[in-house]
Write an enzyme that holds these catalytic residues in place. Structure first.
Site, mmCIF file in Angstrom:
data_model
loop_
_atom_site.group_PDB
_atom_site.id
_atom_site.type_symbol
_atom_site.label_atom_id
_atom_site.label_comp_id
_atom_site.label_asym_id
_atom_site.label_seq_id
_atom_site.Cartn_x
_atom_site.Cartn_y
_atom_site.Cartn_z
ATOM 1 N N TYR A 141 0.823 -1.217 0.000
ATOM 2 C CA TYR A 141 0.000 0.000 0.000
ATOM 3 C C TYR A 141 0.855 1.264 0.000
ATOM 4 O O TYR A 141 0.429 2.304 -0.497
ATOM 5 C CB TYR A 141 -0.889 0.034 1.253
ATOM 6 C CG TYR A 141 -2.251 -0.586 1.082
ATOM 7 C CD1 TYR A 141 -2.393 -1.876 0.586
ATOM 8 C CD2 TYR A 141 -3.396 0.115 1.459
ATOM 9 C CE1 TYR A 141 -3.644 -2.449 0.464
ATOM 10 C CE2 TYR A 141 -4.649 -0.451 1.335
ATOM 11 C CZ TYR A 141 -4.770 -1.731 0.837
ATOM 12 O OH TYR A 141 -6.013 -2.296 0.719
ATOM 13 N N LYS A 192 3.145 -15.333 1.866
ATOM 14 C CA LYS A 192 3.283 -15.995 0.564
ATOM 15 C C LYS A 192 4.775 -16.250 0.386
ATOM 16 O O LYS A 192 5.396 -15.812 -0.588
ATOM 17 C CB LYS A 192 2.697 -15.079 -0.525
ATOM 18 C CG LYS A 192 2.575 -15.719 -1.899
ATOM 19 C CD LYS A 192 1.471 -16.756 -1.993
ATOM 20 C CE LYS A 192 1.520 -17.449 -3.348
ATOM 21 N NZ LYS A 192 0.583 -18.599 -3.436
ATOM 22 N N ASP A 224 -3.191 -17.970 0.016
ATOM 23 C CA ASP A 224 -4.237 -18.621 -0.788
ATOM 24 C C ASP A 224 -4.935 -19.713 0.036
ATOM 25 O O ASP A 224 -6.161 -19.822 0.040
ATOM 26 C CB ASP A 224 -3.677 -19.166 -2.117
ATOM 27 C CG ASP A 224 -2.400 -19.970 -1.963
ATOM 28 O OD1 ASP A 224 -1.815 -19.981 -0.857
ATOM 29 O OD2 ASP A 224 -1.969 -20.603 -2.951
ATOM 30 N N ASP A 248 -6.370 -6.821 4.107
ATOM 31 C CA ASP A 248 -7.519 -6.129 3.506
ATOM 32 C C ASP A 248 -8.477 -7.160 2.912
ATOM 33 O O ASP A 248 -9.686 -7.124 3.148
ATOM 34 C CB ASP A 248 -7.021 -5.175 2.410
ATOM 35 C CG ASP A 248 -8.163 -4.473 1.698
ATOM 36 O OD1 ASP A 248 -9.085 -4.001 2.393
ATOM 37 O OD2 ASP A 248 -8.148 -4.415 0.454
ATOM 38 N N ASP A 252 -12.322 -8.898 4.626
ATOM 39 C CA ASP A 252 -13.636 -8.831 3.982
ATOM 40 C C ASP A 252 -14.275 -10.215 3.933
ATOM 41 O O ASP A 252 -15.479 -10.369 4.168
ATOM 42 C CB ASP A 252 -13.534 -8.268 2.553
ATOM 43 C CG ASP A 252 -13.771 -6.766 2.496
ATOM 44 O OD1 ASP A 252 -13.446 -6.083 3.500
ATOM 45 O OD2 ASP A 252 -14.274 -6.276 1.463
HETATM 46 C C1 IPM Z 1 -10.338 -1.012 4.308
HETATM 47 C C2 IPM Z 1 -10.640 -0.364 2.988
HETATM 48 C C3 IPM Z 1 -9.488 0.577 2.640
HETATM 49 C C4 IPM Z 1 -8.252 -0.258 2.498
HETATM 50 C C5 IPM Z 1 -9.736 1.435 1.390
HETATM 51 C C6 IPM Z 1 -10.994 2.256 1.507
HETATM 52 C C7 IPM Z 1 -8.557 2.313 1.078
HETATM 53 O O1 IPM Z 1 -10.869 -1.313 2.017
HETATM 54 O O2 IPM Z 1 -10.184 -0.286 5.308
HETATM 55 O O3 IPM Z 1 -10.266 -2.239 4.341
HETATM 56 O O4 IPM Z 1 -8.001 -0.848 1.434
HETATM 57 O O5 IPM Z 1 -7.505 -0.345 3.467
HETATM 58 MG MG MG Z 2 -10.937 -3.311 2.733
#
Ligand code: IPM
Ligand code: MG
Length: 359
Positions: A141, A192, A224, A248, A252
């Site tokens: 990032y 990885k 993975d 990240d 999710d």
């Molecule tokens: C998160 C979001 C952020 C990230 C975005 C909005 C930049 O997806 O906080 O997980 O990728 O860190």
């Molecule tokens: Mg995110």
């Protein structure tokens, strides 16, 4: 001594969910005599529209002064065309980086009342309690060099750099291990290292850190496989520690196991435990302005703030109990609503939490 809390509502559903979280914060402030001072500032698209930049100097100055920050969500399609350096997300990334909020805690906790809302079978997720510890201020990032360049043959090439220094790996490792000590004492480090040198080093440093925590078990998993295991048998995990981008993505996936990403809070901490607290979900432009967004992730972020920065575990527990209580009452926002539930709006959900807190 009074504590300064900076409120950053952000974009789209950000202000809607924030209004409910602030109601809850103000209520616990008075119930527990916390002596909080709330201030507001602009971040993301709202800041870009008002000032031309996603992280205005005034917001950054207030953020540096604050003991804790509560953030809604930033971004939206209307800013898709804005150049990379001024996108709303840059405001969020800039804040994380400027304040050195390297330690991102993303708990994936299943409320038993919501087992049916999970995308996995109830028996796979019943009792699920995972903590993802994501490195937040390094990795691909933020690595340099980065950009889009034109090669000699005229073709354009995009590039980013995936870097971690030993000290960056070590500090997130220590955070993960010390949190594991307060839980089931198991850390799984995700990398990885079969392909990427940066994560060969990551694995080596995690082994080194583990020596300081003989009571905690360390295991390693390729990313993975970790993605697969999260949707196959998620209860095998206690604490997962990983870099910025893997974290990240995996967070999710983990969120969906719990029924809705609308339920998940997060904390982003610096080395002294000062932090920014935000829901794991985004600004959800598709449902903004309809009063249907789930405010519980932001309300639970207030609980994390009370626990990790303000050191008020009993107030944090009261909020968590109030959330559980409203779920017991069958109250649900649209994202978690099933047959037989009572569907409520964003503000009705906030009010229900207030009532449960009082009782
Ligand atoms: C998160 C979001 C952020 C990230 C975005 C909005 C930049 O997806 O906080 O997980 O990728 O860190
Ligand atoms: Mg995110």
């Amino acid at each position: 001594m009074s504590k300064k809390i900076l409120i950053l509502p952000g974009d789209h559903i950000g202000p809607e969910i924030m209004a409910e979280a602030v109601k809850v914060l103000e209520r616990v402030d008075s119930l527990y005599s916390l002596d909080l001072q709330l201030d507001h500032a602009l971040l993301g698209g709202a800041a870009l529209d008002a000032t031309g930049v996603p992280l205005p100097p005034e917001t950054l100055a207030k953020a540096r002064e604050a003991d804790a920050i509560l953030l809604g969500a930033v971004g939206g399609p209307e800013w898709d065309k804005v150049e990379a350096a001024r996108r709303p997300e840059k405001g969020l990334l800039g804040l994380r980086s400027e304040l050195e909020l390297f330690g991102n805690l993303r708990p994936a906790l299943l409320y038993p009342q919501l087992a049916a809302a999970s995308s996995l079978k109830p028996e796979l997720v019943a009792g699920l309690d995972i903590l993802i510890v994501r490195e937040l201020t390094g990795g691909i990032y933020f690595g340099e060099p980065r950009g889009i360049r034109t090669l000699e043959n005229g073709e354009r090439q995009g590039y980013n750099t995936y870097v971690y220094s030993e000290s960056e790996i070590r500090r997130i490792g220590h955070l993960a291990f010390s949190l594991a000590r307060q839980r089931d004492k198991r850390v799984c480090s995700v990398d990885k290292s079969n392909v990427l040198e940066v994560t060969v080093l990551w694995r080596e440093i995690m082994e080194e850190v583990a020596k300081d925590y003989p009571d905690v078990t360390l295991s390693h998993m390729y990313v993975d496989n970790a993605a697969m295991q999260l949707v196959r048998a998620p209860k095998q995990f206690d604490v997962l520690v990983t870099g910025n981008m893997f974290g990240d993505i995996l967070s999710d996936a983990a969120a969906m196991l719990t029924g809705s990403i609308g339920m998940l809070p997060s904390a982003s901490l610096d080395k002294d435990g000062r932090g920014m607290y935000e829901p794991c979900h985004g600004s959800a432009p598709d449902i903004a302005g309809q009063g249907i967004a789930n405010p519980l992730a932001t309300i639970l972020s207030v609980a994390m703030m009370l626990r990790y920065t303000l050191d008020k575990p009993e107030a944090a527990a009261a909020i968590e109990a109030a959330v559980s209580d409203v779920l017991d009452q069958g109250l649900r926002t649209a994202d978690i609503c099933a047959e037989g539930d009572t569907r409520v709006s964003t503000s009705e959900m906030g009010d229900a939490v207030l009532r449960a807190l009082q009782s």
